[in-house]
Design a protein around this motif. Structure first.
Motif, PDB file in Angstrom:
ATOM      1  N   ASP A 122      41.084  33.365  30.335  1.00  0.00           N
ATOM      2  CA  ASP A 122      42.001  33.380  31.465  1.00  0.00           C
ATOM      3  C   ASP A 122      41.426  32.547  32.607  1.00  0.00           C
ATOM      4  O   ASP A 122      40.269  32.712  33.001  1.00  0.00           O
ATOM      5  N   ASP A 125      39.772  34.369  35.646  1.00  0.00           N
ATOM      6  CA  ASP A 125      38.527  35.126  35.551  1.00  0.00           C
ATOM      7  C   ASP A 125      37.592  34.720  36.685  1.00  0.00           C
ATOM      8  O   ASP A 125      37.388  33.522  36.941  1.00  0.00           O
ATOM      9  N   LYS A 297      37.659  44.405  34.920  1.00  0.00           N
ATOM     10  CA  LYS A 297      38.994  44.864  34.540  1.00  0.00           C
ATOM     11  C   LYS A 297      39.545  45.867  35.536  1.00  0.00           C
ATOM     12  O   LYS A 297      40.739  45.867  35.843  1.00  0.00           O
ATOM     13  N   ASN A 456      48.134  36.027  38.122  1.00  0.00           N
ATOM     14  CA  ASN A 456      46.752  36.240  38.528  1.00  0.00           C
ATOM     15  C   ASN A 456      46.427  37.717  38.296  1.00  0.00           C
ATOM     16  O   ASN A 456      46.953  38.593  38.984  1.00  0.00           O
ATOM     17  N   LYS A 457      45.575  37.984  37.316  1.00  0.00           N
ATOM     18  CA  LYS A 457      45.299  39.386  36.977  1.00  0.00           C
ATOM     19  C   LYS A 457      44.546  40.114  38.076  1.00  0.00           C
ATOM     20  O   LYS A 457      44.463  41.351  38.063  1.00  0.00           O
ATOM     21  N   HIS A 458      43.986  39.366  39.011  1.00  0.00           N
ATOM     22  CA  HIS A 458      43.298  39.982  40.144  1.00  0.00           C
ATOM     23  C   HIS A 458      44.153  39.944  41.413  1.00  0.00           C
ATOM     24  O   HIS A 458      43.609  40.109  42.516  1.00  0.00           O
TER      25      HIS A 458
END
Length: 493
Positions: A122, A125, A297, A456-458
């Protein structure tokens, strides 16, 4: 602070990251909170510190999202450069295409649709540490970058002035205070004698001079905090904090508490705001804290849990203080309330330990912050390819770093005001304004590159643009509120 991408260091677990963030936020600034709570009233204080904690948590999530966006942009630039290099070696592109590719100055020129389908890691990250100064350079224009550095410099100056005053105050109280167990309710004045004809104010300035001579030279060199020094100072801090809370609870439990704080007193709110916002400060150090975490995570949940713990700790420390001690007798530095009051603590060794506690912990941080400020000054005026003359690099920058906070400390040792002013102005910029603009421009900057479908996973749970504007409006209100209060206070004098 001013640099770009650096080595992330040894990775550590999410729990260790939680502990590091807790230790960073809960510093010596917490010792100035009890007096501010007593002046503003316990209901107002509880409501305001809870709201400020929520606002700080929101902007912390903004910075983490901006860090992920910065990592994504850096990966995209590398990928783009690799394609340019490959085109040079294989001649797959025409000369016109090559000129077009070479001429790109912004990554928005071509969406990386292939990246999302490549099956690689990703892009969001957080694996490279990108400091706030580097993020400002990536997402802000030149004016924005300069404003960021001015803000961080003012904030660091305030830090140094607070540290330069806190150490001599603690030494003065230990050296000049009455430790015979008969001075538990005595409030000293600066003009009171310390050693014969030497007043307490004179003793403070003597200790400040010694502090400057011993620690000032570190500003001219590089200083680094070691792992074992961190462990030692953290251990001392937690022994001191725990001891003060337990002692205050014991005294209140015996019905000997002398504190009767008001429910609400609006006159104390401006300074309470400055103290509280300063005590939630961690945004400028998030890249160094979050990047080495091995498993990110659940980093959002950990940050939320950390903020809840810190809020509970601040409330516990401050509420036990304001109900244990008379409000008029609370010191700017809360540890001093235990040094000459044997009704609370009748063990001389422990009284001296609490009295000298700020000396040990603050003295180890002063050189590091001074070097950080010096490096930010260098970066602010740095030009690509240019170097500074030896005198400017080794003499001028250290002097403009060291002299102003020492002069301020010589002029005043009112820690509550120093913390309040620093937190209200520079703290507002670092904690609210900079994170809000970072996440706003990071989203605008990367949407043409990553595409609307890229997630954006964050990203912050406060992803709607309303929250960005809400933070900026709140910051503007705070600045106007504090400024108006300062003007009105000066007018009354």
């Amino acid at each position: 602070m001013a640099g770009g991408i650096t080595d992330t260091g040894e990775p550590y677990s999410p729990f260790v990251g939680l502990v590091y963030m807790f230790n960073l936020i809960v510093g010596t600034g917490a010792l100035t909170m009890p007096k501010a709570f007593a002046r503003a009233g316990w209901v107002v204080s509880l409501a305001l510190i809870t709201f400020l904690g929520f606002m700080s948590y929101m902007t912390t999530t903004f910075v983490i999202e901006a860090m992920a966006a910065a990592n994504a942009q850096l990966r995209w630039k590398r990928r783009e450069q690799e394609e340019v290099d490959n085109s040079d070696s294989t001649s797959e592109y025409s000369d016109d295409d090559e000129v077009t590719c070479r001429g790109r100055s912004e990554p928005e020129t071509r969406p990386i649709l292939s990246v999302q389908r490549s099956g690689q890691a990703d892009h969001f990250d957080i694996v490279e540490r990108v400091e706030m100064g580097q993020m400002a350079s990536m997402f802000f224009n030149k004016v924005g970058v300069n404003m960021f550095y001015i803000c961080i410099i003012v904030y660091l100056y305030g830090d140094l002035a607070i540290y330069a005053a806190a150490v001599p105050i603690s030494l003065m109280e230990v050296a000049c205070g009455n430790h015979s167990c008969s001075a538990g309710s005595v409030k000293y004045n600066d003009t009171d004698p310390c050693w014969g004809s030497v007043t307490r104010k004179d003793a403070y300035r003597v200790f400040l001079s010694v502090f400057t001579v011993l620690l000032g030279p570190f500003t001219f060199f590089n200083a680094q905090k070691t792992k074992y020094l961190q462990i030692l100072t953290s251990l001392m801090r937690w022994i001191a904090f725990t001891m003060m809370i337990i002692l205050a609870v014991i005294r209140i439990g015996k019905d000997h508490g002398a504190g009767h704080p008001p429910v609400a007193s609006l006159s104390g709110v401006p300074n309470l705001f400055g103290v509280c916002v300063y005590s939630f400060m961690c945004q400028h150090s998030l890249p160094s804290l979050v990047t080495p975490i091995s498993n990110k995570k659940r980093v959002g949940s950990l940050v939320l849990f950390d903020y809840i713990l810190i809020l509970g700790f601040y409330v516990l420390l401050s509420f036990t203080a304001i109900f244990c001690f008379d409000s008029s007798l609370l010191y700017d530095m809360y540890t001093l309330n235990f040094t000459d009051n044997c009704d609370v603590l009748d063990i001389p060794v422990l009284r001296y330990f609490l009295g000298l506690f700020p000396v040990f912990t603050i003295s180890t941080n002063f050189p590091i912050i001074a070097v950080t400020l010096r490096n930010n000054w260098k970066t602010l005026f740095h030009r690509d390819g240019g170097t500074y003359p030896w005198v400017v690099d080794r003499v001028v920058f250290p002097l403009i770093t060291l002299v102003p906070p020492i002069v301020v400390a010589f002029c005043t040792h009112n820690l509550e005001s120093l913390v309040g002013i620093t937190g209200s102005y520079a703290g507002t910029g670092i904690q609210y304004i900079v994170p809000a603009f970072l996440v706003f421009y990071a989203r605008r900057h990367l949407e043409p590159v990553m595409g609307r479908d890229a997630v954006n996973k964050h990203r912050s749970p406060f992803r709607h643009s309303f929250w960005v504007w809400f933070v900026l409006l709140w910051a503007a209100f705070c600045l106007m509120f504090v400024t108006a209060n300062i003007i009105l206070t000066d007018t009354k004098k």
